[in-house]
Write a protein that holds these residues in place. Structure first.
Motif, mmCIF file in Angstrom:
data_model
loop_
_atom_site.group_PDB
_atom_site.id
_atom_site.type_symbol
_atom_site.label_atom_id
_atom_site.label_comp_id
_atom_site.label_asym_id
_atom_site.label_seq_id
_atom_site.Cartn_x
_atom_site.Cartn_y
_atom_site.Cartn_z
ATOM 1 N N ARG A 96 44.418 34.886 34.315
ATOM 2 C CA ARG A 96 44.088 34.554 35.783
ATOM 3 C C ARG A 96 44.668 33.366 36.371
ATOM 4 O O ARG A 96 44.593 32.242 35.648
ATOM 5 C CB ARG A 96 42.420 34.431 35.943
ATOM 6 N N TRP A 97 45.636 33.476 37.089
ATOM 7 C CA TRP A 97 46.501 32.431 37.553
ATOM 8 C C TRP A 97 45.758 31.574 38.632
ATOM 9 O O TRP A 97 44.747 32.201 39.516
ATOM 10 C CB TRP A 97 47.690 32.943 38.314
ATOM 11 N N GLU A 113 35.203 30.126 42.113
ATOM 12 C CA GLU A 113 34.747 31.114 41.074
ATOM 13 C C GLU A 113 33.970 30.598 40.120
ATOM 14 O O GLU A 113 34.431 29.541 39.534
ATOM 15 C CB GLU A 113 36.098 32.070 40.808
ATOM 16 N N CYS A 147 42.722 31.586 31.555
ATOM 17 C CA CYS A 147 42.483 31.114 32.814
ATOM 18 C C CYS A 147 43.589 29.996 32.882
ATOM 19 O O CYS A 147 43.642 28.863 32.068
ATOM 20 C CB CYS A 147 41.351 30.630 33.424
ATOM 21 N N ASN A 190 31.135 39.198 38.012
ATOM 22 C CA ASN A 190 32.340 38.498 38.099
ATOM 23 C C ASN A 190 32.454 38.055 36.540
ATOM 24 O O ASN A 190 33.804 37.103 36.343
ATOM 25 C CB ASN A 190 32.135 37.171 38.843
ATOM 26 N N LYS A 244 43.946 29.068 38.421
ATOM 27 C CA LYS A 244 42.535 28.583 38.105
ATOM 28 C C LYS A 244 42.387 27.221 37.401
ATOM 29 O O LYS A 244 42.769 27.268 36.423
ATOM 30 C CB LYS A 244 41.945 29.944 37.099
ATOM 31 N N VAL A 272 39.792 36.204 28.359
ATOM 32 C CA VAL A 272 40.547 35.977 29.503
ATOM 33 C C VAL A 272 41.087 34.759 29.433
ATOM 34 O O VAL A 272 40.432 33.745 28.758
ATOM 35 C CB VAL A 272 39.612 36.304 30.618
ATOM 36 N N ASP A 325 44.898 39.467 29.694
ATOM 37 C CA ASP A 325 44.300 39.150 31.021
ATOM 38 C C ASP A 325 44.322 37.718 31.279
ATOM 39 O O ASP A 325 43.455 36.938 30.899
ATOM 40 C CB ASP A 325 42.955 39.649 30.933
#
Length: 411
Positions: free
Chosen positions: A135-136, A160, A43, A12, A138, A41, A133
């Motif tokens: 991440r929605w 997560e 978030c 992950n 989050k 990434v 990249d």
């Protein structure tokens, strides 16, 4: 390059650098790191780069333009014109910003501004969100610093866990990262005794042409009664259809913290708009007509002015061996009457990427970045408070930083 390279990771784990927040600062940092080949990434607590009903506004970028262009892809730099409030008119090499006497309309000063970009926040974020990249949904819950002294885990409310070498808090003035680092007593921004009510509105063809005749982008005006006002364009998608243009304007004034607290409880939209309409009656054009012409149920938004100075002794955080830092409004929210916020935030992005990509050790890079950022932005936060105070005091307006130096970078 610094010691942030990929190592043995659980499935992950998506990147070595985790950016919290998909605002303009976080996205600019992400692009700069991506250019350097560093996995990253982003978030974001919200479901999309811009959600229905979310407030949009515009921002001034001038001395920070070259820094932004150096971080983002060439295609994005080439499209900056398309995300300006007026995408149809090329940016002038040098523009002027008129400050009017809010009572008489007389021009008090009109400093020149090179490379003045007026950018729509939603459109700029949409442009910068491409090829990253992200991440929605989050929402950050906690940070866990591993005993290896070289990794950190971002824990999110959905359960997560994402592990990386560095977490960058670029999550705005109410930063969760700042709160986790400093606690609920020190992290909150300092409230100032000033309030403002903002309106975004469209008008008839003739009204829009009249309102924009004062300046195609932006004007401002202090008032002898102790007010300060801004009027500008928010969106002009079609140059030939003024009835489709959206304007963005406000009046700010001195309001005690007690008054602010009371009004937050007792005022709704109707009361907010009525309050600022009353204040606008003594204003010159275009504010007089702009407020008069909006209907009584026109949506308005109100907020207090707040700051947070990263240079103060009790505002220092532990980077945990270069595993966490702050940037943009998460590090230094400031008042907006001198138009410096985005420029400093983009400078943070440039300085942080430069430090990470040139220093041998990440801890050294973060230390170098923060030393420069805290000094530079801390001075601007203090200057922003001084500027706001003087703009709301008619006896001191002419000596205010924005009147004396315009929008130049603080030297």
């Amino acid at each position: 390059m610094g010691d942030y390279g990929e190592r043995s990771m659980t499935p992950n784990v998506a990147s070595s650098v985790i950016i919290i927040g998909s605002g303009c600062t976080g996205l600019a940092i992400a692009h700069g790191l991506r250019k350097a080949g560093i996995p990253v990434v982003v978030c974001e607590k919200n479901a999309a780069v811009f959600s229905p009903g979310e407030r949009d506004w515009n921002m001034g970028l001038h001395w920070g333009v070259p820094i932004l262009k150096s971080l983002i892809p060439d295609y994005a730099a080439a499209q900056l014109q398309s995300v300006q409030v007026d995408p149809n008119t090329p940016t002038k090499p040098v523009d002027s910003l008129a400050f009017l006497n809010g009572q008489t309309g007389e021009v008090m000063v009109a400093p020149e501004i090179p490379n003045f970009h007026r950018l729509r926040r939603s459109k700029l974020r949409a442009l910068l969100a491409k090829d990253l990249d992200i991440r929605w949904n989050k929402r950050l819950k906690n940070l866990v610093f591993e005993d290896d002294n070289s990794s950190v885990i971002a824990v999110f409310e959905d359960g997560e866990h994402i592990t990386g070498r560095l977490i960058i808090g670029a999550d705005g003035a109410r930063s969760t990262v700042r709160k986790l680092l400093l606690g609920p007593e020190i992290a909150p921004s300092t409230r100032l005794p000033y309030s403002a009510t903002f309106v975004q509105a469209k008008y008839t063809h003739e009204q829009a042409l009249f309102l924009r005749s004062f300046h195609p982008l932006y004007i401002a005006a202090p008032h002898p009664d102790g007010y300060f006002a801004f009027f500008g364009l928010q969106d002009a998608p079609d140059a030939d259809k003024p009835e489709g243009w959206t304007f963005f304007f406000y009046i700010s004034w001195n309001a005690s913290l007690e008054q602010q607290t009371t009004e937050r409880v007792t005022f709704g939209n109707k009361e907010r708009l009525a309050q600022v309409k009353r204040k606008s009656k003594g204003y010159c054009e275009p504010w007089k007509s702009a407020f008069e012409w909006v209907p009584e149920d026109q949506p308005a938004w109100y907020f207090d002015l707040t700051v947070w100075d990263p240079s103060l002794p009790d505002h220092q955080w532990d980077t945990r061996n270069g595993r966490v830092t702050l940037a943009g409004d998460a590090a230094h929210p400031m008042t907006y009457q001198r138009g410096q916020g985005l420029n400093h935030s983009i400078t943070d992005a440039g300085k942080l990427v430069e430090a990470i990509t040139t220093e041998a050790k990440l801890a050294t890079a973060i230390e170098k970045y923060e030393a420069e950022m805290k000094t530079r932005a801390g001075e601007e936060v203090k200057l922003s408070v001084l500027n706001t105070t003087m703009l709301h005091d008619w006896a001191k307006v002419m000596e205010s930083p924005v009147f004396k130096a315009g929008l130049q970078k603080n030297k």
